[in-house]
Scaffold this motif. Structure first.
Motif, PDB file in Angstrom:
ATOM      1  N   PRO A   1      13.168   2.509  62.746  1.00 40.59           N
ATOM      2  CA  PRO A   1      11.910   3.268  62.761  1.00 40.59           C
ATOM      3  C   PRO A   1      12.054   4.744  62.392  1.00 40.59           C
ATOM      4  O   PRO A   1      11.280   5.263  61.593  1.00 40.59           O
ATOM      5  N   SER A   2      13.033   5.430  62.966  1.00 42.60           N
ATOM      6  CA  SER A   2      13.194   6.860  62.682  1.00 42.60           C
ATOM      7  C   SER A   2      13.565   7.100  61.223  1.00 42.60           C
ATOM      8  O   SER A   2      13.031   8.012  60.573  1.00 42.60           O
ATOM      9  N   ALA A   3      14.496   6.286  60.707  1.00 46.60           N
ATOM     10  CA  ALA A   3      14.905   6.439  59.311  1.00 46.60           C
ATOM     11  C   ALA A   3      13.760   6.108  58.366  1.00 46.60           C
ATOM     12  O   ALA A   3      13.594   6.745  57.327  1.00 46.60           O
ATOM     13  N   ARG A   4      12.951   5.119  58.709  1.00 45.79           N
ATOM     14  CA  ARG A   4      11.796   4.775  57.870  1.00 45.79           C
ATOM     15  C   ARG A   4      10.818   5.958  57.781  1.00 45.79           C
ATOM     16  O   ARG A   4      10.283   6.248  56.712  1.00 45.79           O
ATOM     17  N   LYS A   5      10.619   6.626  58.895  1.00 45.32           N
ATOM     18  CA  LYS A   5       9.744   7.798  58.912  1.00 45.32           C
ATOM     19  C   LYS A   5      10.284   8.875  57.978  1.00 45.32           C
ATOM     20  O   LYS A   5       9.537   9.488  57.207  1.00 45.32           O
TER      21      LYS A   5
ATOM     22  N   GLU B   1       3.109  -2.258  52.004  1.00 42.75           N
ATOM     23  CA  GLU B   1       1.861  -2.108  52.769  1.00 42.75           C
ATOM     24  C   GLU B   1       2.064  -1.119  53.919  1.00 42.75           C
ATOM     25  O   GLU B   1       1.196  -0.281  54.194  1.00 42.75           O
ATOM     26  N   GLU B   2       3.201  -1.198  54.570  1.00 43.82           N
ATOM     27  CA  GLU B   2       3.486  -0.314  55.702  1.00 43.82           C
ATOM     28  C   GLU B   2       3.634   1.128  55.244  1.00 43.82           C
ATOM     29  O   GLU B   2       3.108   2.058  55.884  1.00 43.82           O
ATOM     30  N   ILE B   3       4.334   1.340  54.138  1.00 47.68           N
ATOM     31  CA  ILE B   3       4.511   2.704  53.619  1.00 47.68           C
ATOM     32  C   ILE B   3       3.164   3.296  53.208  1.00 47.68           C
ATOM     33  O   ILE B   3       2.858   4.457  53.513  1.00 47.68           O
ATOM     34  N   ALA B   4       2.341   2.510  52.514  1.00 48.68           N
ATOM     35  CA  ALA B   4       1.025   2.999  52.094  1.00 48.68           C
ATOM     36  C   ALA B   4       0.168   3.364  53.300  1.00 48.68           C
ATOM     37  O   ALA B   4      -0.566   4.368  53.276  1.00 48.68           O
ATOM     38  N   ALA B   5       0.265   2.575  54.376  1.00 46.22           N
ATOM     39  CA  ALA B   5      -0.522   2.853  55.581  1.00 46.22           C
ATOM     40  C   ALA B   5      -0.043   4.115  56.291  1.00 46.22           C
ATOM     41  O   ALA B   5      -0.835   4.856  56.887  1.00 46.22           O
ATOM     42  N   LYS B   6       1.278   4.375  56.246  1.00 45.17           N
ATOM     43  CA  LYS B   6       1.854   5.540  56.927  1.00 45.17           C
ATOM     44  C   LYS B   6       1.708   6.829  56.124  1.00 45.17           C
ATOM     45  O   LYS B   6       1.872   7.926  56.666  1.00 45.17           O
ATOM     46  N   TRP B   7       1.424   6.719  54.839  1.00 48.13           N
ATOM     47  CA  TRP B   7       1.565   7.835  53.913  1.00 48.13           C
ATOM     48  C   TRP B   7       0.855   9.106  54.392  1.00 48.13           C
ATOM     49  O   TRP B   7       1.429  10.194  54.380  1.00 48.13           O
ATOM     50  N   HIS B   8      -0.394   8.984  54.784  1.00 46.15           N
ATOM     51  CA  HIS B   8      -1.193  10.173  55.116  1.00 46.15           C
ATOM     52  C   HIS B   8      -1.040  10.601  56.574  1.00 46.15           C
ATOM     53  O   HIS B   8      -1.655  11.585  56.985  1.00 46.15           O
ATOM     54  N   THR B   9      -0.238   9.883  57.347  1.00 51.30           N
ATOM     55  CA  THR B   9      -0.056  10.246  58.752  1.00 51.30           C
ATOM     56  C   THR B   9       1.330  10.806  59.044  1.00 51.30           C
ATOM     57  O   THR B   9       1.527  11.443  60.076  1.00 51.30           O
ATOM     58  N   VAL B  10       2.288  10.584  58.139  1.00 50.40           N
ATOM     59  CA  VAL B  10       3.650  11.073  58.394  1.00 50.40           C
ATOM     60  C   VAL B  10       3.644  12.602  58.319  1.00 50.40           C
ATOM     61  O   VAL B  10       3.036  13.203  57.436  1.00 50.40           O
TER      62      VAL B  10
END
Length: 243
Positions: free
Chosen positions: A29-33, A226-235
């Motif tokens: 999780p941390s590395a993905r962020k 899909e996960e990266i696209a969903a996280k894009w504007h919140t990271v």
């Protein structure tokens, strides 16, 4: 007073490189962020390593004779560049590493499928793959031709950075992405053959096609995009991003 160059450039659209996507699939999780963060806020100081090695290897592969003379000429060109005054320490190290990469190519390429196919340059600019509203930058180095069948190869050039298991998994993901790219953009050159869509680990001397469990890997890639696209504007941005 002149303004300083910003440390980061924010990407206009959700996008990752093929290498970042391969890393994401193996990360916690941390590395993905961090991966999404670095994809959105791209460092302006990063310079691609092994560019000279990549250019030399492409030149050797696309040389119709596959002559050792071509490899020798490319190597001599790198040695000449290394001897020029004014090279920074980084540039010297990069050239020396590129010579090592070219030597590994020369030692291993004749033992792989690359010696049995015709290689041609990828013409023009390469459009990204669109997977789940995410732009994935896949940049094959050469198109592979074998009779009426075609594929493509992407070279992975990194010296001893990761374990063999990690390198193998990243190579398999890269091969799947090359296959998807070929299906999308190379049909005009012939029948796309999955076994001709490969990643080539230069320092390991191995060529990897999509694995037999490619359906599962395709699903994992889709889910990750899909996960990266969903996280894009919140990271969140990097801590040292200028306000």
């Amino acid at each position: 007073m002149p303004t300083s160059k910003p440390k980061y450039r924010e990407a206009a659209h959700p996008q990752v490189s093929a290498n970042q996507l391969a890393q994401y699939l193996l990360a916690g999780p941390s590395a993905r962020k961090r991966i999404v963060q670095s994809a959105r806020w791209q460092s302006t100081a990063v310079v691609a390593r092994y560019r000279l090695a990549r250019e030399a290897i492409i030149g050797c592969l696309c040389d119709g004779t596959r002559s050792p003379t071509k490899v020798a000429a490319e190597r001599e060109s790198l040695i000449e560049r290394l001897g020029k005054p004014g090279n920074s320490s980084w540039a010297k190290d990069d050239i020396e590493s590129s010579i090592l990469a070219l030597d590994r190519y020369a030692a291993s390429s004749g033992q792989t499928v690359l010696s049995k196919v015709t290689c041609k340059p990828v013409p023009g600019s390469v459009p990204p793959l669109i997977i789940a509203d995410l732009r994935v930058k896949v940049t094959p180095d050469v198109i592979l031709h074998q009779g009426d069948q075609v594929g493509a190869m992407v070279a992975m050039i990194a010296k001893g950075e990761k374990s063999t298991k990690v390198r193998t998994e990243q190579a398999r993901t890269a091969a799947i992405l090359v296959w998807q790219f070929a299906q999308k953009h190379l049909q005009k050159y012939g029948e796309v053959q999955r076994s001709l869509c490969v990643s080539y680990d230069v320092f390991e001397g191995t060529v990897t096609p999509p694995s037999a469990n490619y359906v599962t890997r395709l699903k994992n890639i889709q889910d990750a995009c899909e996960e990266i696209a969903a996280k894009w504007h919140t990271v969140p941005p990097p801590d040292d991003l200028e306000s």
